[in-house]
Design an enzyme around this catalytic site. Sequence first.
Site, mmCIF file in Angstrom:
data_model
loop_
_atom_site.group_PDB
_atom_site.id
_atom_site.type_symbol
_atom_site.label_atom_id
_atom_site.label_comp_id
_atom_site.label_asym_id
_atom_site.label_seq_id
_atom_site.Cartn_x
_atom_site.Cartn_y
_atom_site.Cartn_z
ATOM 1 N N TYR A 51 -84.974 -25.910 26.100
ATOM 2 C CA TYR A 51 -84.673 -27.333 26.630
ATOM 3 C C TYR A 51 -85.885 -28.192 25.854
ATOM 4 C CZ TYR A 51 -80.477 -29.061 28.673
ATOM 5 O OH TYR A 51 -79.129 -29.266 28.958
ATOM 6 N N ARG A 66 -74.098 -27.401 10.418
ATOM 7 C CA ARG A 66 -73.102 -28.612 10.825
ATOM 8 C C ARG A 66 -73.848 -29.484 11.761
ATOM 9 N NH1 ARG A 66 -68.275 -29.173 10.154
ATOM 10 N NH2 ARG A 66 -68.444 -27.337 9.021
ATOM 11 N N ASP A 90 -73.769 -44.955 5.281
ATOM 12 C CA ASP A 90 -73.162 -43.576 5.825
ATOM 13 C C ASP A 90 -73.125 -42.734 4.602
ATOM 14 O OD1 ASP A 90 -71.852 -41.226 6.846
ATOM 15 O OD2 ASP A 90 -70.378 -42.250 7.899
#
Length: 433
Positions: free
Chosen positions: A58, A246, A211
Site C-alpha cells: 500500500y 494495461r 489524449d
Amino acid sequence: MSAPGSPFGSWLETDPEVARLIGEEFGRQTTTLQLIASENFTSPAVLAATGSVLTNKYSEGYPGARYYGGNRVIDEVEDLARERATSLFGAEHANVQPHSGASANLAAYQALLEPGDTVLAMRLDQGGHLTHGSPASITSKIWRFVAYGVTPPSDDPDVPGEVIDFDQVRDLAKSEQPKLIVAGSTAYTRTIDPEPFRQIADEVGARLMFDAAHPAGLIAGGAHPSPVGIADVVTFTTHKTLRGPRAGAILTSAELAKKIDSAIFPGLQGGPLEHVIAAKAVAFAEAARPEFRRYAASVVANAKAFAAALAAEGLRLVSGGTDNHMVLVDLRSFDPDLTGKAAQEVLDRSGITCNRNTIPGDPRSPFVTSGLRLGTAAETTAGMGEAEMARIAELIGRTLRGRDDPEALGAVRAEVAELCAAFPPYPGLVGST
Ligand code: DSN
C-alpha cells in the site's frame, strides 16, 4: 500443470482452473491474429514486473509523502518510472499512477475544470472516446461537452476527406468558449498535429489536453509529432502502441504538476498499483531504445501496406489511408448489407481478431456499425512485416467473401494458424509453441 503466458505460471499449480484459463488465453493470443488497434504484446520483463510482489504494498500518496510505512523501495520504483517517463517524452512532470486512460482523462478534467464548464472534444461516432463526453460516461454528467468532427468524404485526390475539420473546431471554440479543448481519438487514422489545436485554444483562452492513448508509442518512437510542451496536459495509455502494461499516465508542466497529482490522488484514486508502475518503468526504458524507434516506424509502414492491400480487396478506407497504426474500413463499399458486427464475428471464426467500429456518418448503431478497425501494433511486435500485412488483407478478403462457406473459412483458419506459428510473440515463454 503450468500456466502458459506468465513467467511465474508454474506457481499457479495450486489453482488449476485459473491456470487452465490463462493457458487457453495464451493459446488464443498466439494462434490467432491480434489486430485490435489498442492491443499489443508486452515484453516478458513487463509481464514479470506486473506479476511481482510489488502488488502487496500500500502506498497512498507520492514518493517521499506516503500515508503508509515501508515505502522506501516503492518510492524508488515510482521515482524511476516518473524519471523515465519525463525523459522519454521530454516532459517537465509525469504522474504514473492512473490505473487507465479513462482515469487519466478524468483527473485531467478535474484538475483543469469546474463542474459545468464547457469542453470541446471529438465526436464519439467519429472517433472520440467515451471519456470525451459520451452520454453514457460520468464525464458528460459533470461537464458540458461540445463536439467537433471530420470533413466530409472527398472524391478529389487533392482535397483530403474525413480529416479533422479545423474550421469547425475554430468556429465552435469561438461560439462555445470552452475552457478546455481535447485533441485525440480512438479511431482516427491520420496524424493529429497538436499545433493547430494550440493555436485555436490560445485564440479563445482555453487549455489544451492531448489524449495520446493511441499514438503514445508512435510519439515516443519519433514516428508522430509530440504534443508535449504544446498541450497543457498529455494523457495516454501505456498498453497500446507504447507496449507496456494495461494502465495510464499523465504528462504536464511544472506549473500544473501539483493540480494533476492531487486530482489523481486523493481526487480520484486510492492506493496506486505499484507492480503496474514498475512495469510502466520497464516499458518506458524499452521505448527509449533505438530498436523501439525502428518498431514505431515499422508499425506505420505496416499499416500503410495493410491499407493498400485492403483497398485492393475492394474495401474503402476512411480518409483514404493511414498515417498511424490503424486502418478504418468502410464495409459498405464491399457489400452494403455487411455490418461491422457480422464482419467481426466471421473474422473471429477465421482466427482474425479485430473490432467493429463506427465510421463517420455511420447509419448503423455503435453496437452494429458499418466499419472495422484494424491495427498493426501487436503483430509488428511479433515480427510481421509488410509482406505479412498484404497476406492478412488477402485472408480478410477471402473471409468476408466466403462468409457463408465453412470450407473457405476453415482454409483461412488453417493459414492463419500457420502464419501465427511462424511469428510467435513469446518464443521464450513457458508454454510457448
Ligand atoms: N480506447 C479504446 C480503444 O481504442 O480500444 C478502449 O477504451
